[in-house]
Design a protein around this motif. Structure first.
Motif, short mmCIF file in Angstrom:
data_model
loop_
_atom_site.label_atom_id
_atom_site.label_comp_id
_atom_site.label_asym_id
_atom_site.label_seq_id
_atom_site.Cartn_x
_atom_site.Cartn_y
_atom_site.Cartn_z
N ASP A 1 0.80 -1.11 0.09
CA ASP A 1 -0.07 0.08 -0.06
C ASP A 1 0.87 1.12 -0.11
O ASP A 1 0.37 2.33 -0.41
N PHE A 2 2.08 1.29 0.21
CA PHE A 2 2.98 2.47 0.44
C PHE A 2 3.60 2.63 -0.89
O PHE A 2 3.64 2.08 -1.72
N ALA A 3 3.83 4.24 -1.12
CA ALA A 3 4.28 4.76 -2.33
C ALA A 3 5.87 4.88 -2.00
O ALA A 3 6.29 5.47 -0.83
N GLU A 4 6.74 4.63 -2.83
CA GLU A 4 8.14 4.98 -2.75
C GLU A 4 8.04 6.46 -3.04
O GLU A 4 7.38 6.93 -4.01
N GLN A 5 9.08 7.22 -2.54
CA GLN A 5 9.37 8.67 -2.80
C GLN A 5 10.36 8.48 -3.97
O GLN A 5 11.20 7.89 -4.09
N ILE A 6 9.81 9.25 -5.12
CA ILE A 6 10.77 9.13 -6.26
C ILE A 6 10.42 10.68 -6.99
O ILE A 6 9.27 11.07 -7.10
N ASP A 7 11.49 11.25 -7.24
CA ASP A 7 11.40 12.61 -7.88
C ASP A 7 11.15 12.05 -9.33
O ASP A 7 11.59 11.08 -10.15
N LEU A 8 11.21 13.28 -10.16
CA LEU A 8 11.05 13.12 -11.75
C LEU A 8 12.27 12.34 -12.31
O LEU A 8 12.16 11.87 -13.37
N VAL A 9 13.37 13.11 -11.95
CA VAL A 9 14.56 12.42 -12.56
C VAL A 9 14.64 10.82 -12.31
O VAL A 9 14.98 10.14 -13.10
N GLU A 10 14.51 10.42 -10.98
CA GLU A 10 14.49 9.18 -10.58
C GLU A 10 13.47 8.13 -11.65
O GLU A 10 13.71 7.31 -12.18
N PHE A 11 12.21 9.08 -11.69
CA PHE A 11 11.19 8.42 -12.50
C PHE A 11 11.57 7.99 -13.92
O PHE A 11 11.38 6.99 -14.59
#
Length: 130
Positions: free
Chosen positions: A61-71
Motif C-alpha cells: 500500500d505504500f508509495a516509494e518517494q521518487i522524483d521526476l529524474v529518478e522516475f
C-alpha cells in the motif's frame, strides 16, 4: 478508450512505432504505480483499458518517494530507451492517461506525486500565441 487506441495515441504523440510505444507504456505505468499508494494504483487501474491494468498491480500500500529524474531514469531502464525518447514517451503516456481518466482521478493522482511531475501530467501548450 480501449487498449489499441491508448497505444496508438501514445505512439502518435511520441513519434514511436507500436512496439516501442507498448514498451514505454508498460515502463511508465509500472514506474508510476511504484510512486503512488496501492489504493491509488488499483483505482487508477480500474479507469484504464484491460490490457493496461496489470502494469498498475501493486501488492503493497505504500508509495516509494521518487522524483521526476529518478522516475524518468527508471522508465528508460525498463523501456530500453535513451533519455530523450524516455522523456517524450513518458510525457505521451501521461498525456494519454490524462485523457483516459476523469479530472478528479487526475487530481488524486497528482496529489500523491511530487510537484515536478506536473510538467509531464500537464505539459504547457507552446502552440498558443507562438
Amino acid at each position: 478508450m480501449n487498449y489499441a487506441e491508448f497505444l496508438e495515441a501514445v505512439g502518435k504523440r511520441a513519434g514511436m512505432p507500436a512496439a516501442e510505444a507498448a514498451k514505454i507504456v508498460g515502463a511508465t505505468l509500472t514506474t508510476l504505480s511504484e510512486g503512488v499508494s496501492g489504493g491509488e494504483a488499483r483505482y487508477l487501474a480500474t479507469q484504464l483499458p484491460e490490457g493496461l491494468r496489470g502494469y498498475l498491480h501493486k501488492d503493497v500500500d505504500f508509495a516509494e518517494q521518487i522524483d521526476l529524474v529518478e522516475f524518468l531514469n527508471e522508465v528508460g531502464v525498463r523501456a530500453g530507451t535513451d533519455d530523450e525518447r524516455t522523456a517524450e514517451g513518458a510525457r505521451a503516456v501521461l498525456t494519454t492517461l490524462r485523457e483516459a481518466v476523469s479530472a478528479e482521478d487526475l487530481e488524486n493522482l497528482e496529489s500523491e506525486l511530487p510537484k515536478d511531475f506536473r510538467r509531464l501530467l500537464r505539459p504547457v501548450d507552446r502552440s498558443v500565441g507562438a
